[in-house]
Design an enzyme around this catalytic site. Sequence first.
Site, short mmCIF file in Angstrom:
data_model
loop_
_atom_site.label_atom_id
_atom_site.label_comp_id
_atom_site.label_asym_id
_atom_site.label_seq_id
_atom_site.Cartn_x
_atom_site.Cartn_y
_atom_site.Cartn_z
N GLU A 174 0.82 -1.22 0.00
CA GLU A 174 0.00 0.00 0.00
C GLU A 174 0.85 1.27 0.00
OE1 GLU A 174 -3.16 -0.61 2.86
OE2 GLU A 174 -3.36 -2.68 2.20
N HIS A 376 -17.20 -11.14 6.23
CA HIS A 376 -15.91 -10.50 6.49
C HIS A 376 -15.13 -11.29 7.51
CE1 HIS A 376 -13.37 -6.90 7.97
NE2 HIS A 376 -12.90 -7.30 6.81
N HIS A 377 -13.90 -11.65 7.16
CA HIS A 377 -12.98 -12.31 8.07
C HIS A 377 -11.72 -11.46 8.20
CE1 HIS A 377 -14.64 -16.69 7.36
NE2 HIS A 377 -15.41 -15.98 8.16
N GLU A 378 -11.74 -10.48 9.09
CA GLU A 378 -10.49 -9.77 9.38
C GLU A 378 -9.70 -10.66 10.34
OE1 GLU A 378 -8.85 -6.81 8.33
OE2 GLU A 378 -7.35 -7.89 9.51
N HIS A 465 -8.06 -8.88 1.27
CA HIS A 465 -7.37 -7.59 1.46
C HIS A 465 -6.07 -7.82 2.21
CE1 HIS A 465 -10.31 -4.25 0.36
NE2 HIS A 465 -10.75 -5.36 -0.21
N GLU A 466 -5.13 -6.90 2.04
CA GLU A 466 -3.76 -7.09 2.52
C GLU A 466 -3.31 -8.51 2.12
OE1 GLU A 466 -6.26 -6.34 4.98
OE2 GLU A 466 -6.07 -4.31 4.21
N GLU A 484 -7.22 -6.82 -2.78
CA GLU A 484 -6.75 -5.44 -2.69
C GLU A 484 -5.32 -5.45 -3.24
OE1 GLU A 484 -7.25 -2.13 0.77
OE2 GLU A 484 -5.97 -3.84 1.20
N GLU A 490 -9.76 3.59 0.44
CA GLU A 490 -9.73 3.91 1.87
C GLU A 490 -8.69 4.98 2.21
OE1 GLU A 490 -9.11 -0.04 3.33
OE2 GLU A 490 -6.95 0.02 3.08
C1 NOJ Z 1 -8.27 -2.85 5.67
C2 NOJ Z 1 -9.15 -3.13 4.49
O1 NOJ Z 1 -8.55 -2.69 3.29
C3 NOJ Z 1 -10.47 -2.44 4.72
O2 NOJ Z 1 -11.29 -2.60 3.58
C4 NOJ Z 1 -11.12 -3.00 5.95
O3 NOJ Z 1 -12.29 -2.26 6.21
C5 NOJ Z 1 -10.19 -2.89 7.16
N1 NOJ Z 1 -8.90 -3.41 6.84
C6 NOJ Z 1 -10.74 -3.65 8.36
O4 NOJ Z 1 -10.75 -5.02 8.09
CA CA Z 2 -6.04 -2.31 3.04
#
Ligand code: NOJ
Ligand code: CA
Length: 681
Positions: A174, A376-378, A465-466, A484, A490
């Site tokens: 990023e 969503h799986h953060e 993402h990431e 991503e 963002e």
């Molecule tokens: C970074 C991600 O790019 C974003 O889309 C997400 O909302 C946040 N992390 C939280 O998971």
């Molecule tokens: Ca991100």
Amino acid sequence: MRLILALLCALLALPAWADPVVRSPDGRTEVRVGGDGDGRLTWQASRDGKPLIAPSPLGFILADAPKLERHLAITGEAASSSDTTWDQPWGERARVRDRHNQLVLHIAETSVLKRRFDLVLRVSDDGIALRYVFPEQPNLKQLRIVAELTEFRIANAQGGRAWWIPALEWNREEYLYRATSISEVGLAQTPLTMQTAAGTWLSIHEAALVDYAGMNLQPAGGGVFRAALTPSASGPAVVVAAPFATPWRVVMLGDTAPALANSSLILNLNEPNRLGDVSWVKPCKYAGIWWSMHLDTESWATGPKHGATTANAIRMIDWAAANGLCGLLIEGWNKGWDGDWFANGWEFRFDQPTADFDMAAIAAHAKKKGIGLIGHHETSGNLANYEAQLDAGMAYYARHGVTMVKTGYVADAGGLQVAAGTPGIDMNGQPRALTYEWHEGQASARHHLRVLEAAARQRIAVNAHEPIKDTGLRRTYPNWVSREGARGMEFNAWGNPDNGPGHEATLAFTRLLAGPMDYTPGIVSLAGRGQKIPSTLAKQLALYVTIYSPLQMVADLPENYARAPKAAMDFIRAVPVDWQESLTLAGEPGSHVVTARQRRGGQDWWLGAAGGKTAVDADVALNFLTPGTRYRLTLWRDGPAAGSNPQDLAVESRIVTSADRLALHLAPGGGGAAARFEPVK
Ligand code: NOJ
Ligand code: CA
């Protein structure tokens, strides 16, 4: 045979056996393998008879065995040609042609160990690819690769230009792209896009990154780049058993920057679909409980600002349905977000909603309204915690009708927590059996495929993402719909700094060469947390076409869409996400990009143009339209005041044919234009 001939030539003092050569089908690109007197092999390439890649080394440094570089002899070769066409279940084009010539060189050490590998060279009109293939063999059962010696020695680098982001820095992929001379490129990620002093465009990347470490490029001066494998915390960069094939090392080639964007080379180098029927993978335009979190008006954590409440989810499902969208992403729905979620990756639960989120009721409402929930799986980069719950988490979503999951790996680069036998310590000082790894390392490559397979078992698609970089694995695993892997929208919410006006025009010729990106366009308010977004309204529309992704977010807040001009909403509701054909027509990194795409299974074409810092006038031929057909053109363009008032959107309409040209004026400060061409009876 070749070895005997080479020995004979040496004995009889005859000129050595000619170097193996393979040419592109159009004859313009030629790749040749040569060697020095000590049996070190090199590869080189020319284009139109002029040097493109100077003789460049090949080989490996291994942790527990002698270097594999010297005393190498070519013992045989097999040439072949192929011209096939395959179908994409979804994508930027429905049918993909793969026309290439291939040369497989069988290589063996002449010294004691007699280790063997094949060097596979594949040349198509749009680029060069090479990979190493190791058969099973007694003296190389397992490869413990410390370094790959493959180099790319760019001829005509002096005076050439490059667009790149740094590798092994804390913010992963990023970073804002740097535009420098080729000689100023530092340790870079791929794709690394360049234009040589001779005018040729090229981008170095890789394809089919499976069970291997991602490749960065280490400059060694004068246009020389070495493959620099992403390291591992637990030993050599790569540990793998033979038989084994490395990812393809790829040089995408074109006479123009758009030619790079029109290439399918990365996809062609990947294996065909391994999942069978993937009709459950559906391209989708989606809303989200998302932008509000980035504006900080709602929160992932529970409490008064919690975004993922039952009432809010119902409201957003209704809004998505009323606007003809197909999905709704909900973030912050599960346990683990309270407190410092960045450090609390161990707290995430993937089958436990928060008390104020009634998953069953929300899922039932979504089903009634025809909206697919996007899960969503953060993970906070905690692969250990996620993998322990992976099957349960996917099964939980499948039970609630969720067919797509956005994963997230927010952790500093080098900070992925991977389960290991060795004792480590977590971010809160707790002892844990883990090691820390890079997002582009072998452990991460393995993890992403584990997730894809677990998701596929539940008929779920993944948007990471990431992530690890895209190397075209969506062909093999068509449930890997998007990711991503670059600065997304963002950053324009946060500012400090924002993405700048020309970022998307750079992405088109760099990051997007790798594959689809979930950029999350459509911020019609043109505002982040108070600060302005470097874009006109027309460009927010154009991004739905210039940035390819089968998942496109309609990312702004419903109240901002309610205030937006009706014409802008007409575009956002109507623009497709799945395409029959795609053609990048014009542009250069940072300046602008103009792309046309035809709807999958339809006759209408769409066009997007995204500009940069300074105004651009682009005049594009409409010869992609079907000759003899009249089309109604609707053009959403920067109004006359868009340079100072980016909300100024003008809409016009007229009849055009394939014989016409379209003049586009993109305002300074991130202007844009979007168009639709509908056949008229
Ligand atoms: C970074 C991600 O790019 C974003 O889309 C997400 O909302 C946040 N992390 C939280 O998971
Ligand atoms: Ca991100």
